[in-house]
Scaffold this motif. Sequence first.
Motif, mmCIF file in Angstrom:
data_model
loop_
_atom_site.group_PDB
_atom_site.id
_atom_site.type_symbol
_atom_site.label_atom_id
_atom_site.label_comp_id
_atom_site.label_asym_id
_atom_site.label_seq_id
_atom_site.Cartn_x
_atom_site.Cartn_y
_atom_site.Cartn_z
ATOM 1 N N SER A 36 0.910 -1.035 0.001
ATOM 2 C CA SER A 36 0.109 -0.139 -0.070
ATOM 3 C C SER A 36 0.937 1.142 0.045
ATOM 4 C CB SER A 36 -0.834 0.099 1.282
ATOM 5 O OG SER A 36 -1.477 1.548 1.376
ATOM 6 N N THR A 37 0.378 2.264 -0.782
ATOM 7 C CA THR A 37 1.095 3.426 -0.605
ATOM 8 C C THR A 37 0.019 4.491 -0.129
ATOM 9 O OG1 THR A 37 0.819 4.438 -2.674
ATOM 10 C CG2 THR A 37 2.736 3.211 -2.604
ATOM 11 N N SER B 34 1.864 11.486 6.122
ATOM 12 C CA SER B 34 2.632 12.304 5.047
ATOM 13 C C SER B 34 2.993 11.480 3.681
ATOM 14 C CB SER B 34 4.103 12.825 5.464
ATOM 15 O OG SER B 34 4.878 11.782 5.501
ATOM 16 N N ALA B 35 3.121 12.258 2.509
ATOM 17 C CA ALA B 35 3.313 11.423 1.359
ATOM 18 C C ALA B 35 4.851 10.741 1.480
ATOM 19 C CB ALA B 35 3.600 12.356 0.132
ATOM 20 N N LEU C 298 -6.171 12.409 1.665
ATOM 21 C CA LEU C 298 -5.462 13.305 0.917
ATOM 22 C C LEU C 298 -4.518 12.694 -0.013
ATOM 23 C CD1 LEU C 298 -6.234 16.515 1.033
ATOM 24 C CD2 LEU C 298 -4.144 16.676 2.416
ATOM 25 N N ASN C 299 -4.898 13.253 -1.530
ATOM 26 C CA ASN C 299 -3.869 12.641 -2.384
ATOM 27 C C ASN C 299 -3.518 14.030 -3.432
ATOM 28 O OD1 ASN C 299 -3.137 9.717 -1.781
ATOM 29 N ND2 ASN C 299 -5.398 10.148 -1.812
ATOM 30 N N ALA C 300 -2.743 14.921 -2.972
ATOM 31 C CA ALA C 300 -2.234 16.151 -3.867
ATOM 32 C C ALA C 300 -1.831 15.595 -5.296
ATOM 33 C CB ALA C 300 -1.453 17.121 -3.158
ATOM 34 N N PRO C 301 -2.074 16.279 -6.358
ATOM 35 C CA PRO C 301 -1.475 15.819 -7.608
ATOM 36 C C PRO C 301 -0.126 15.858 -7.711
ATOM 37 C CG PRO C 301 -3.299 17.392 -7.807
ATOM 38 C CD PRO C 301 -3.328 17.332 -6.312
ATOM 39 N N ALA C 302 0.681 16.498 -7.008
ATOM 40 C CA ALA C 302 2.023 16.683 -6.887
ATOM 41 C C ALA C 302 2.619 15.253 -6.263
ATOM 42 C CB ALA C 302 2.707 17.791 -6.552
ATOM 43 N N ASP C 303 1.789 15.103 -5.059
ATOM 44 C CA ASP C 303 2.322 13.545 -4.447
ATOM 45 C C ASP C 303 2.015 12.624 -5.178
ATOM 46 O OD1 ASP C 303 3.257 15.245 -2.201
ATOM 47 O OD2 ASP C 303 1.270 15.104 -1.253
#
Length: 276
Positions: A81-82, A89-90, A119-124
């Motif tokens: 899993s990621t 944190s990412a 939360l999954n920000a596009p950059a991450d």
Amino acid sequence: MDPLIITVAVTGAEVIREQQPALPVSPEEIAQAAWECRQAGASIVHVHARRPDGSSTQDTEAYRAIIDAVRARCDVIVQVSTGGAVGMSADERLRPVSLRPEMATLSMGSVNFGEDVFLNAPADMKRFLDGMHARGVVPEYEIFDAGHLATLQRWVARGWIEPPGHVDFVLGVPGAMPGTPQALMYLLAQLPVGFSWTVAGIGSAQLSLSALGIALGGHVRVGFEDNIYLRRGVKATSNAQFVERVAEMSRLLERPLATPDQARQLLGLSGGITRP
Ligand code: KMH
Ligand code: ZN
């Protein structure tokens, strides 16, 4: 139809022993569950690591211990899993990818997750993707909501993700797409060309969506991460019970099960085993 790939998500990050006494937590328990599920017909085990006290961790050594223990017992594909647990944190979530497992999950967007926010920000997400590509790790794109599939389409159009690929529709998380046949059909209509798919139904949606996955030529994920009840009011006593039930449904529908090596071929996994 291709043979059916059964993924079993044996532990997850949220379920605790108080809710499900048979939850595998230690590497040995996870490996034992993976072996039982392999005997029952699973070809992929989706793993989350826990500390000895049961709390979730993305610690590299904790994942190494799980991968080694599973590998010592059987030939299932280990998918790390990621996603980790809500609030991590990412950087933390990305750690197990350094072990170069055969597969890792990659969530394709943010979503409400019960009372929390995943939360999954596009950059991450892009960093996760690049990290997987750099290490030869095959992603499974986790689709919790319709916008996540739109993002996958956008990334395919940009050339960041190249088919063939594999998605997992995780349906029924409170706050995301419901675990209904209609939701699955809506998503399937938008799946980019060259992508295979698995469906994971949360809670009671697991049973009906498993049947649809088998009948429609997709693949199926079950396990304690997604559901702790075998039937209404009756808790499962092992992950393998879920796998056995899907295997039986597939047998009745005359769809053979994929061995781990057949699954490797279908998913384009080159390594065969987790590499050092
Ligand atoms: N635990 C969830 C917040 C994954 O494994 O990639 C995220 C999750 C997804 O379980
Ligand atoms: Zn997971």
